[in-house]
Write an enzyme that holds these catalytic residues in place. Sequence first.
Site, PDB file in Angstrom:
ATOM      1  N   TYR B  70       1.003  -1.220  -0.099  1.00 36.22           N
ATOM      2  CA  TYR B  70       0.028   0.012  -0.001  1.00 36.22           C
ATOM      3  C   TYR B  70       1.010   1.199   0.094  1.00 36.22           C
ATOM      4  O   TYR B  70       1.964   1.015   0.634  1.00 36.22           O
ATOM      5  CB  TYR B  70      -0.813  -0.253   1.412  1.00 36.22           C
ATOM      6  N   TYR B 224      -7.362  -4.984  11.232  1.00 34.84           N
ATOM      7  CA  TYR B 224      -6.054  -4.351  11.509  1.00 34.84           C
ATOM      8  C   TYR B 224      -5.962  -3.046  12.406  1.00 34.84           C
ATOM      9  O   TYR B 224      -5.317  -3.126  13.452  1.00 34.84           O
ATOM     10  CB  TYR B 224      -5.528  -3.834   9.964  1.00 34.84           C
ATOM     11  N   HIS B 225      -7.097  -2.142  12.149  1.00 32.18           N
ATOM     12  CA  HIS B 225      -6.834  -0.912  13.066  1.00 32.18           C
ATOM     13  C   HIS B 225      -7.147  -1.371  14.578  1.00 32.18           C
ATOM     14  O   HIS B 225      -6.845  -0.361  15.452  1.00 32.18           O
ATOM     15  CB  HIS B 225      -7.675   0.173  12.261  1.00 32.18           C
ATOM     16  N   LYS B 581      -6.191  16.891  19.251  1.00 30.08           N
ATOM     17  CA  LYS B 581      -6.129  16.446  18.097  1.00 30.08           C
ATOM     18  C   LYS B 581      -6.290  17.523  16.909  1.00 30.08           C
ATOM     19  O   LYS B 581      -7.332  17.871  16.896  1.00 30.08           O
ATOM     20  CB  LYS B 581      -6.732  15.052  17.866  1.00 30.08           C
ATOM     21  N   ASP B 585      -6.562  13.599  10.963  1.00 24.79           N
ATOM     22  CA  ASP B 585      -6.241  12.205  11.414  1.00 24.79           C
ATOM     23  C   ASP B 585      -7.164  11.848  12.617  1.00 24.79           C
ATOM     24  O   ASP B 585      -7.019  12.448  13.574  1.00 24.79           O
ATOM     25  CB  ASP B 585      -4.653  12.163  11.558  1.00 24.79           C
ATOM     26  N   HIS B 587      -6.455   8.854  14.271  1.00 24.03           N
ATOM     27  CA  HIS B 587      -6.173   7.772  15.390  1.00 24.03           C
ATOM     28  C   HIS B 587      -5.860   8.342  16.580  1.00 24.03           C
ATOM     29  O   HIS B 587      -5.128   9.317  16.967  1.00 24.03           O
ATOM     30  CB  HIS B 587      -4.675   7.491  14.621  1.00 24.03           C
TER      31      HIS B 587
END
Lengths: 311, 698
Positions: B70, B224-225, B581, B585, B587
């Site tokens: 990726y 995954y995350h 934040k 993004d 995360h």
Amino acid sequence: MNELSIDTLISGFNSNDKLVLSKAISLAESSKREHLELLYNFFDHYLSENQASIIGVSGPPGVGKSTFLDSFISYFLKDKESQVAVLTIDPSSEVSGGSILGDKTRMEKISKLENVFIRPSASQDFLGGVGLSTPEAIKLCELFGFEYIFVESVGVGQSEQLISHLVDCFVLLVNPAGGDELQGIKRGILEMVDVLLVGKSDGELEEKAFQTFTQFQTDLRLVSKKDVQKCLEISSMSEKGFGDLNQSLEAHFKDFNRIDNEKIFSSILFDKLSHFKSSQIKESTEFNKVVDQFSKDSKFLALLNKVSQII
Amino acid sequence: MKKLKFEDLEFLHLKTDSNVIEETLEGIKISDEYSFSKFEHLYSESGRFPFLRGPYPNMYQGRPWTIRQYAGFSTAEESNQFYKNNIKQGQKGLSVAFDLATHRGYDSDHPRVKSDVGMAGVAIDSLRDMEILFDGIPLDKMSVSMTMNGAVLPIMAMYIVAAENQGVSVEKLSGTIQNDILKEFMVRNTFIYPPQDSMRIIGDIFEYTSKNMPKFNSISISGYHMQEAGASADLELAFTLADGLEYIKTGIAQGLDIDKFAPRLSFFFAIGMNYFMEIAKLRAARYLWANIVKQFNPKNPKSMMLRTHCQTSGWSLTAQDVNNNIVRTGVEALAAVHGHTQSLHTNSLDEAIALPSKESARIARNTQIYLQEETDSCEHIDPYGGSYYVEYLTDQLIQKVMVHFEEIEKLGGMTKAIELGYPKRKIEESASIIQAKIDSGEQAIVGLNTNLAEDEETIKVLKVDTSEVLASQLNRLEDLKLNRNESELKIALEELEDAAKEKGNLLEYSVKAVRAGATLGEISYCLEKVFGRFSPKISGIQGVYINKVNSNMKKDIKEIQSLVSAFKEKTGRRPRLLLAKIGQDGHDRGQKVVASSFADFGFDVDIGPLFQTTEEVIKQAMENDVHIIGISSLAAGHLSFVPELMHGLKKNNFRPLIVVGGVIPPEDYDTLYLQGVDLIFGPGTNLMNAAKELIKKL
């Protein structure tokens, strides 16, 4: 910004400096004697004609108080430019004393507005559900010139009892729930409610909300000691009931007259009596005036007694 | 539909006979000895229900897994060049990473996304960008994988129209769109609309693709995350498979035949450093999925077959002594291969500090080539089948997952559980436990809490200059808006809005809007008007970190708490910290873990909403009168927002301590200090040390 002094406070309030207001609330939160003395010194020196409409919002944890405030206040401000302050209280950990203050993440819409000031405070192991500094914070916001002050309490235990004495209009938000759960809401709390809101009246809970609403209407009629008590169904998602709530608040404040801020200062009194043994702030003449005024009031003394017991 | 129950599973429940010597993060008891009473399941075969040993009969003997790297470049031109080079080298598929603004449904000219354009991927505003992206690449021959969840509608629509304009009809398109919105609400936060409306969009895409795009995978269900956010293996498995079940229900509710779309569902798991656990996880995943789908009575066995893409863990990599990361990725890749993944992405050694450079990307890809060509990894099917330990772990994971399934069921299914914040809370708890284990040294990380390098080698990292990207995107948007038929556009957008209010396939109407010249932001906003933009409920957890810290660290905690008390004694208040934040993004593992541990240390911690602008952060910091602003930066935004922040604070005459944490390349440290940042905490920071340093600085 340098250390606060009585002069910086006064000039900051005169020039509408929100950072000074914020610092002044920090004085109220402080455990240092000189900070409180400065604050009460300021109260003695700073006069303001402003009378805010003070609205308390309480309810059990998870009922969606912050989300409601975000949604309702943005609705409320759609067609007016009023200055609004929101004071929220988050619980401090009994173990570490620290806290996580996340209310603003649920007030995403109003936290961006220029005319809305939001101050979350940690409860600092004060069991009453309102913060130790809440009474002074309300007073400061009123002196600063806010037209509306919303106070959101930690939804536990006796918080409703205390918060209702601090505000002009007491709003209780409850979840749609069955008959047994309704029994859990104490009669004593219902007595003090000005507006009772049944929340989450949308989607699959709409029917249940209606049932709850109907039951509360009956209950309120039975216990009510106030002239006007309102019960409404609302949804923070669809804004259902917000129009009616707006009208109810308008009606409540139309002929409203708070006598000499007595409520707020009575609260400050019992707060400080129990926590700072009054000696620390007895130099304040404003404060002593309140004590004098209320020391003959049997109702107030009874209340004071009750509160001391709770604490 | 028959409900999946424990008793239905034919798997043997193995027991440990001997002393328990350890317990894993998943709560699995590890013994020094195992025994089996029966071996029945070992006679199960790869390529047959329940597919425990692999989805295909001959696995890698026939064809090895697909190497799928990726990659994200800032502009469509650069990405296009990269794809063409790879195609020349024989690559059969390409994988598109989009920038943060695109993910969240904003055009590059939106005021909220100034520092996000071109970050972590390519900026796509309109059909023109998409056409440049695929210029000279025949879309009927190339399998295209797109990591997109929030803005799936405009991206799918632009892909379809770009193909049309190449003369490729829609049924010839092959590839995968991630389209897994449920996990966004749990971990990555790259959503736009509320859960229910997002699920409707997924239903519409299922309907459209099953009707018109038979070769296209309409979803890649991702765990995954979750692992990256701190989930243990059992949580990753349980929540991913439960998401999968929810998508199947969505497809069925849309009136689709299970055999029509279940074979097109694919999965995506993370592979971390617990080698045997990860192998067991992939085996357990196949077993559980086969049993989940079986409840819907499929006729085609392929419907029950779990196929997955894997990526090595980015979180397991360290910013310290980065060459260690080559080995970590190698071990993880081996686990993915021994667990029988269908395709794999291997991370670059510099991932913990920056986006991959050309050199590091080459090493990452070669890691897989070693495994395919130099080792004997492709010659055996399920090489760990029959291993006492791996079979035991597989069984234990299945049991743990079944317990989680029951809890999710009790909450009313996965969408409901997510709305209630249940999986998010579980994952955050797990993340706090891991952090405490690392900080206390219980979990070893070479170069970080053990075997530290004496002289650290610095490496060259990739720098992304996004100001040029932004300028060129703005030009192209302006040009587009001058040269389109406004009345056609207006009609197309109105029709899309009506479709959102009533019924009507949203992808179909998005395709029409793209043909009429609508931008990604316009399509997204059109739907936002109907659905609203979702803002997540964020709450912190307390008490998890402190309970996991072992006894020799209790002293450190005591020391921090007394520093906190001393500060309170001196100033009247506890140290108050705002964790913000900035940008698009989403995360937030770092933010959450820091919040929860610092509250345990006795700080008052304000958590800021996601996706803030610097102005909003300053307003909140001033209103709350904080002593410290901590900003987490994971997508290289710090170089643009730090100066903005410092300038804004100065203007307001407010100066708390400024701390930046997250993925910060070492070479940026000096710049940030010069700009006025007081402290920088990179990846792998020990939180107890960080707290001490902070208080001393105050």
